[in-house]
Design a protein around this motif. Structure first.
Motif, PDB file in Angstrom:
ATOM      1  N   UNK A   1      10.939 -15.720 -14.550  1.00  0.00           N
ATOM      2  CA  UNK A   1      10.770 -16.698 -15.643  1.00  0.00           C
ATOM      3  C   UNK A   1      10.425 -17.858 -13.859  1.00  0.00           C
ATOM      4  N   UNK A   2      11.323 -18.011 -13.555  1.00  0.00           N
ATOM      5  CA  UNK A   2      11.050 -18.535 -11.789  1.00  0.00           C
ATOM      6  C   UNK A   2       9.709 -18.826 -11.193  1.00  0.00           C
ATOM      7  N   UNK A   3       8.364 -17.782 -12.319  1.00  0.00           N
ATOM      8  CA  UNK A   3       7.616 -17.722 -11.323  1.00  0.00           C
ATOM      9  C   UNK A   3       6.256 -17.382 -12.121  1.00  0.00           C
ATOM     10  N   UNK A   4       6.448 -17.335 -13.016  1.00  0.00           N
ATOM     11  CA  UNK A   4       5.549 -17.402 -14.218  1.00  0.00           C
ATOM     12  C   UNK A   4       4.369 -18.318 -14.370  1.00  0.00           C
ATOM     13  N   UNK A   5       3.088 -18.403 -14.069  1.00  0.00           N
ATOM     14  CA  UNK A   5       1.958 -19.025 -13.955  1.00  0.00           C
ATOM     15  C   UNK A   5       1.736 -19.407 -13.151  1.00  0.00           C
ATOM     16  N   UNK A   6       2.791 -19.007 -12.122  1.00  0.00           N
ATOM     17  CA  UNK A   6       2.482 -19.111 -10.503  1.00  0.00           C
ATOM     18  C   UNK A   6       1.853 -17.939  -9.857  1.00  0.00           C
ATOM     19  N   UNK A   7       2.998 -16.882 -10.006  1.00  0.00           N
ATOM     20  CA  UNK A   7       2.860 -15.660  -9.227  1.00  0.00           C
ATOM     21  C   UNK A   7       2.142 -14.481 -10.347  1.00  0.00           C
ATOM     22  N   UNK A   8       1.331 -13.601 -10.143  1.00  0.00           N
ATOM     23  CA  UNK A   8      -0.087 -12.848 -10.530  1.00  0.00           C
ATOM     24  C   UNK A   8      -0.110 -10.916  -9.903  1.00  0.00           C
ATOM     25  N   UNK A   9       0.383 -10.038 -10.134  1.00  0.00           N
ATOM     26  CA  UNK A   9       0.885  -9.056  -9.834  1.00  0.00           C
ATOM     27  C   UNK A   9      -0.902  -8.525 -10.231  1.00  0.00           C
ATOM     28  N   UNK A  10      -1.461  -7.702  -9.471  1.00  0.00           N
ATOM     29  CA  UNK A  10      -2.694  -6.812  -9.393  1.00  0.00           C
ATOM     30  C   UNK A  10      -2.822  -5.589  -9.613  1.00  0.00           C
ATOM     31  N   UNK A  11      -3.629  -4.788  -9.584  1.00  0.00           N
ATOM     32  CA  UNK A  11      -3.734  -3.469  -9.117  1.00  0.00           C
ATOM     33  C   UNK A  11      -4.812  -3.108  -8.531  1.00  0.00           C
ATOM     34  N   UNK A  12      -5.032  -1.896  -7.819  1.00  0.00           N
ATOM     35  CA  UNK A  12      -6.584  -1.733  -7.568  1.00  0.00           C
ATOM     36  C   UNK A  12      -6.130   0.052  -7.140  1.00  0.00           C
ATOM     37  N   UNK A  13      -6.317   0.673  -7.996  1.00  0.00           N
ATOM     38  CA  UNK A  13      -5.228   2.243  -7.674  1.00  0.00           C
ATOM     39  C   UNK A  13      -6.468   2.660  -6.767  1.00  0.00           C
ATOM     40  N   UNK A  14      -7.385   2.224  -6.976  1.00  0.00           N
ATOM     41  CA  UNK A  14      -8.374   3.259  -5.601  1.00  0.00           C
ATOM     42  C   UNK A  14      -7.924   2.866  -4.001  1.00  0.00           C
ATOM     43  N   UNK A  15      -7.558   1.478  -4.083  1.00  0.00           N
ATOM     44  CA  UNK A  15      -6.738   2.175  -2.606  1.00  0.00           C
ATOM     45  C   UNK A  15      -5.332   1.863  -2.870  1.00  0.00           C
TER      46      UNK A  15
ATOM     47  N   UNK B   1       1.091  -0.979  -0.435  1.00  0.00           N
ATOM     48  CA  UNK B   1      -0.226   0.196  -0.060  1.00  0.00           C
ATOM     49  C   UNK B   1       1.291   0.694  -0.119  1.00  0.00           C
ATOM     50  N   UNK B   2       0.136   1.985  -0.627  1.00  0.00           N
ATOM     51  CA  UNK B   2       1.453   3.376  -0.687  1.00  0.00           C
ATOM     52  C   UNK B   2       0.854   4.842  -0.476  1.00  0.00           C
ATOM     53  N   UNK B   3       1.435   5.396   0.116  1.00  0.00           N
ATOM     54  CA  UNK B   3       0.891   6.655   1.155  1.00  0.00           C
ATOM     55  C   UNK B   3       1.599   7.715   0.794  1.00  0.00           C
ATOM     56  N   UNK B   4       1.241   8.880   0.130  1.00  0.00           N
ATOM     57  CA  UNK B   4       1.904  10.047  -0.141  1.00  0.00           C
ATOM     58  C   UNK B   4       1.288  10.482  -1.607  1.00  0.00           C
ATOM     59  N   UNK B   5       1.888  11.044  -1.950  1.00  0.00           N
ATOM     60  CA  UNK B   5       1.733  11.716  -3.697  1.00  0.00           C
ATOM     61  C   UNK B   5       2.367  10.619  -4.123  1.00  0.00           C
ATOM     62  N   UNK B   6       1.012   9.789  -4.620  1.00  0.00           N
ATOM     63  CA  UNK B   6       1.535   8.621  -5.539  1.00  0.00           C
ATOM     64  C   UNK B   6       1.451   8.424  -7.245  1.00  0.00           C
ATOM     65  N   UNK B   7       1.109   9.821  -7.628  1.00  0.00           N
ATOM     66  CA  UNK B   7       0.543   9.759  -8.931  1.00  0.00           C
ATOM     67  C   UNK B   7       1.441   9.756 -10.470  1.00  0.00           C
ATOM     68  N   UNK B   8       2.809  10.638  -9.185  1.00  0.00           N
ATOM     69  CA  UNK B   8       4.546  10.023 -10.232  1.00  0.00           C
ATOM     70  C   UNK B   8       4.724   8.639  -9.895  1.00  0.00           C
ATOM     71  N   UNK B   9       3.990   8.171  -9.230  1.00  0.00           N
ATOM     72  CA  UNK B   9       5.289   6.238  -9.057  1.00  0.00           C
ATOM     73  C   UNK B   9       4.291   5.327  -9.421  1.00  0.00           C
ATOM     74  N   UNK B  10       4.256   5.310 -11.303  1.00  0.00           N
ATOM     75  CA  UNK B  10       3.017   4.518 -11.839  1.00  0.00           C
ATOM     76  C   UNK B  10       3.659   3.039 -12.014  1.00  0.00           C
ATOM     77  N   UNK B  11       5.296   3.441 -11.453  1.00  0.00           N
ATOM     78  CA  UNK B  11       5.666   1.732 -11.640  1.00  0.00           C
ATOM     79  C   UNK B  11       6.040   1.039 -10.391  1.00  0.00           C
ATOM     80  N   UNK B  12       5.777  -0.177 -10.135  1.00  0.00           N
ATOM     81  CA  UNK B  12       5.878  -0.621  -9.327  1.00  0.00           C
ATOM     82  C   UNK B  12       6.287  -1.833  -9.153  1.00  0.00           C
ATOM     83  N   UNK B  13       7.261  -2.246  -8.481  1.00  0.00           N
ATOM     84  CA  UNK B  13       7.787  -3.840  -8.406  1.00  0.00           C
ATOM     85  C   UNK B  13       7.542  -4.591  -7.538  1.00  0.00           C
ATOM     86  N   UNK B  14       7.915  -5.230  -7.756  1.00  0.00           N
ATOM     87  CA  UNK B  14       7.894  -6.624  -6.235  1.00  0.00           C
ATOM     88  C   UNK B  14       9.482  -7.425  -6.177  1.00  0.00           C
TER      89      UNK B  14
END
Length: 128
Positions: A62-76, A23-36
């Motif tokens: 490659x080692x996580x393809x098919x097992x991990x899924x990244x998703x976004x909830x922009x409202x949160x 979860x991001x707190x603060x001025x988020x609109x400039x930082x649109x690239x998020x990574x794990x």
């Protein structure tokens, strides 16, 4: 200024699932690239999955393809990493990072550094 807070780490058995939240707190609109990213003991930090929150483009190592899924909830202002079929080699501290969209999501994940902001990390342990 931006603050990133990760939730959801824990101890699971091989084959089980976990969902991490960033979860991001603060001025988020400039930082649109998020990574794990993750770092196992004695190893370099590596990119796991990255997403552009504007256009939805994603990258997975490659080692996580098919097992991990990244998703976004922009409202949160939250990015999730759903991790299924976990393996002992997925054990690591998982960090989320936010960056300006100055690179492709693939380059964000592959290059690892620099990122504008990092979270504090959450431990994921996969063990029987």
């Amino acid at each position: 200024q931006l603050q990133l807070v990760e939730f959801g780490g824990g101890l699971v058995q091989p084959g089980e699932s976990l969902t991490l939240s960033c979860e991001a707190f603060g001025f988020t609109s400039d930082y649109t690239a998020i990574g794990w990213f993750r770092q196992a003991p004695g190893k370099e930090r590596e990119g796991v999955s990255c997403v552009n929150t504007n256009d939805g483009s994603t990258y997975y190592r490659d080692s996580v393809k098919g097992r991990f899924t990244i998703s976004i909830d922009n409202a949160k202002n939250t990015v999730y990493l759903q991790m299924n079929s976990l393996k002992p080699e997925d054990t690591a501290v998982y960090y989320c990072a936010a960056d300006r969209p100055r690179r492709t999501v693939e380059n964000m994940c592959v290059m690892v550094y620099p990122q504008d902001y990092w979270g504090q990390g959450t431990q994921v342990t996969v063990s029987s």
